[in-house]
Design an enzyme around this catalytic site. Structure first.
Site, PDB file in Angstrom:
ATOM      1  CB  SER A  21      -8.400   5.201  -6.475  1.00 39.16           C
ATOM      2  OG  SER A  21      -8.575   4.196  -6.815  1.00 39.16           O
ATOM      3  CG  ASN A  22     -13.066   1.590  -7.145  1.00 42.51           C
ATOM      4  OD1 ASN A  22     -12.373   0.570  -6.531  1.00 42.51           O
ATOM      5  ND2 ASN A  22     -12.806   1.833  -7.836  1.00 42.51           N
ATOM      6  NE  ARG A  23     -15.853   2.693   1.355  1.00 43.37           N
ATOM      7  CZ  ARG A  23     -14.497   3.230   2.742  1.00 43.37           C
ATOM      8  NH1 ARG A  23     -13.655   2.475   3.211  1.00 43.37           N
ATOM      9  NH2 ARG A  23     -15.563   4.253   3.151  1.00 43.37           N
ATOM     10  CB  ALA A  88     -14.210  -1.554  -8.484  1.00 40.71           C
TER      11      ALA A  88
END
Ligand code: CTP
Length: 214
Positions: A21-23, A88
């Site tokens: 995943s991402n921030r 995102a």
């Protein structure tokens, strides 16, 4: 008007207990959805997993993966006047998902990743979206040139760009500093809370939509 907003990160499963995943916190997209609803519009928020409450008077469609987000967007985009892609989305996903938890073995582990669908990039073609199309560009470093390249490549009417490496702005913060990249000019906005910025962006996007329609 019907308005679609994508928000949050996606989660790409590796095995039953792990994911990539991402921030992204989802805050900017949720603030935009709330501000469009506050302005009296009918909003569909398609969101990856976040810790945020769903804004009042917003239709909510939760998804996990880029593929699920793509299916949801493809299904609903046709009836939208405006679409804002603030999610995102993971650019790559594991080629296979292990059915069982992957056990440690050896000193290194190689995962094969494959490209995910580009939701914003497929809005105009093949999805045939003719409404006002707004994307985001989260860059590390001055974002204008890369945002302009994305605006052209993804056939957007506006790209909202920011430098996520600037301390205090971007992914998990409550504030943001963005530039607006249009086909014929660029506009810098002063730093603002994501809440205040969302109201300003919603006014800007609604005005842009009116201009493009006439
Ligand atoms: N986006 C999308 N689907 C993807 C990737 C990105 O809809 N699979 C959208 C994002 O929501 C954002 C815009 O495209 O509005 C730009 O995202 P970004 O990750 O910055 O662009 P990429 O096309 O992934 O370009 P790069 O990885 O080269 O920076």
């Amino acid at each position: 008007m019907n308005i679609l907003v994508t928000a949050g990160p996606t989660r790409e499963p590796i095995d039953p207990v792990r994911f990539l995943s991402n921030r992204s916190s989802g805050k900017m997209g949720y603030e935009l959805a709330a501000a469009f609803a506050h302005a009296g519009h009918s909003v569909l928020l398609v969101s990856g997993p976040t810790a945020l409450d769903v804004p009042d008077r917003v239709d909510f469609l939760p998804v996990e993966t880029a593929a699920e987000m793509h299916t949801a967007v493809a299904h609903h985009l046709g009836r939208m006047a405006i679409a804002v892609f603030a999610a995102a989305v993971a650019d790559y996903t594991p080629a296979t998902v292990a059915a069982e938890k992957i056990k440690k073995s050896g000193d290194s582990l190689t995962l094969e990743l494959v490209r995910t669908p580009d939701l914003l990039g497929s809005a105009r073609s093949p999805l045939g979206f003719t409404g006002t199309l707004v994307g985001f560009a989260a860059e590390t470093g001055p974002p204008a040139a890369q945002a302009r390249e994305k605006l052209t490549r993804k056939q957007c009417d506006l790209v909202i760009a920011n430098d996520v490496s600037k301390p205090g702005f971007g992914f998990d913060s409550d504030a943001n500093e963005v530039i607006l990249v249009y086909p014929d000019h660029t506009e810098e906005l002063p730093p603002a809370s994501k809440h205040n910025l969302a109201h300003l962006l919603v006014d800007t996007i609604l005005e842009l939509h009116q201009r493009l329609k006439t």
